[in-house]
Write an enzyme that holds these catalytic residues in place. Structure first.
Site, PDB file in Angstrom:
ATOM      1  CB  CYS A 100      10.444 -32.958   7.588  1.00 11.33           C
ATOM      2  SG  CYS A 100      11.772 -34.187   7.575  1.00 11.33           S
ATOM      3  CD  GLU A 139       5.220 -34.443   3.120  1.00 10.72           C
ATOM      4  OE1 GLU A 139       6.429 -34.692   2.954  1.00 10.72           O
ATOM      5  OE2 GLU A 139       4.754 -33.998   4.204  1.00 10.72           O
ATOM      6  CG  HIS A 149       7.914 -36.614   5.545  1.00 10.68           C
ATOM      7  ND1 HIS A 149       8.331 -35.527   4.799  1.00 10.68           N
ATOM      8  CD2 HIS A 149       9.028 -37.178   6.054  1.00 10.68           C
ATOM      9  CE1 HIS A 149       9.646 -35.451   4.850  1.00 10.68           C
ATOM     10  NE2 HIS A 149      10.099 -36.430   5.609  1.00 10.68           N
TER      11      HIS A 149
END
Length: 218
Positions: free
Chosen positions: A88, A200, A198
């Site tokens: 990011c 995650e 992202h």
């Protein structure tokens, strides 16, 4: 792999980023193959086998915190010497300049970070597209890379951003998305991989990317 043999993956804590989610995701995929350390200590980053550089929020704030934390040089040294993953804003900071705050960044990749242009924010159906670009979007593979192993073409990842990087060299771009025009989502060179979205927060595909990083030997 025994405890003594475990690689160390350092996640850089400079006060910015979704650190809890990134750390937990890496702990999930690493299993017994790595020890995950969230750290603000330059010495720990220097001694780690691999480094993850996340970021979230406004670029000027992230750059200020990186400078004030004393971690800027540790990040630059890591990017120059070991497997390195930017996520990011951590990915954006690797470029030369950002339109957000009209500021110089780390200059690891040549190119700049630019804002989505309001006049171009119209979808194929004629509807106005919102900025920030938020939600799930398809990924398009431009070049194969070990970190994209096991992730299919047009897989969806999660985005939250108003700015995106624009590399000077097309050869640096690994993955693109579209909003509505194509833009670079992931860039890579040698030991560095940097991604705008992202992983995650991107469920199975995102966790696969992080797992690939755990096992990456550039």
């Amino acid at each position: 792999m025994t405890q003594a043999q475990k690689q160390i993956i350092a996640i850089v804590d400079y006060g910015m980023g979704n650190l809890h989610s990134v750390t937990k995701a890496f702990e999930l995929v690493a299993g017994d193959d790595a020890t995950i350390i969230l750290t603000a200590d330059p010495a720990v980053i220097a001694s780690a086998d691999k480094v993850v550089f996340p970021g979230q929020g406004a670029m000027p704030d992230c750059m200020r915190e990186l400078n004030e934390s004393g971690l800027k040089q540790a990040v630059l040294d890591a990017a120059a010497s070991k497997p390195f993953l930017g996520i990011c804003v951590g990915a954006q900071l690797l470029f030369e300049h950002s339109e957000e705050g009209d500021m110089d960044c780390l200059g690891v990749f040549k190119g700049k970070v630019v804002k989505f242009k309001p006049e171009k924010m119209v979808g194929a159906d004629g509807q106005k597209l919102k900025v920030p670009h938020m939600g799930w979007n398809e990924m398009f593979i431009k070049r194969t890379h070990p970190l994209w192993a096991g992730i299919s073409e047009a897989e969806r990842f999660y985005f939250v951003h108003s700015y995106h990087f624009a590399p000077d060299s097309d050869a640096d771009t690994i993955i693109e998305s579209a909003y509505p025009d194509r833009f670079a989502v992931a860039v890579a060179r040698d030991n560095i991989f940097a991604i705008q979205c992202h992983p995650e927060k991107s469920h199975t595909a995102g966790l696969q990317l992080l797992k690939n990083f755990v096992h990456w030997r550039p």
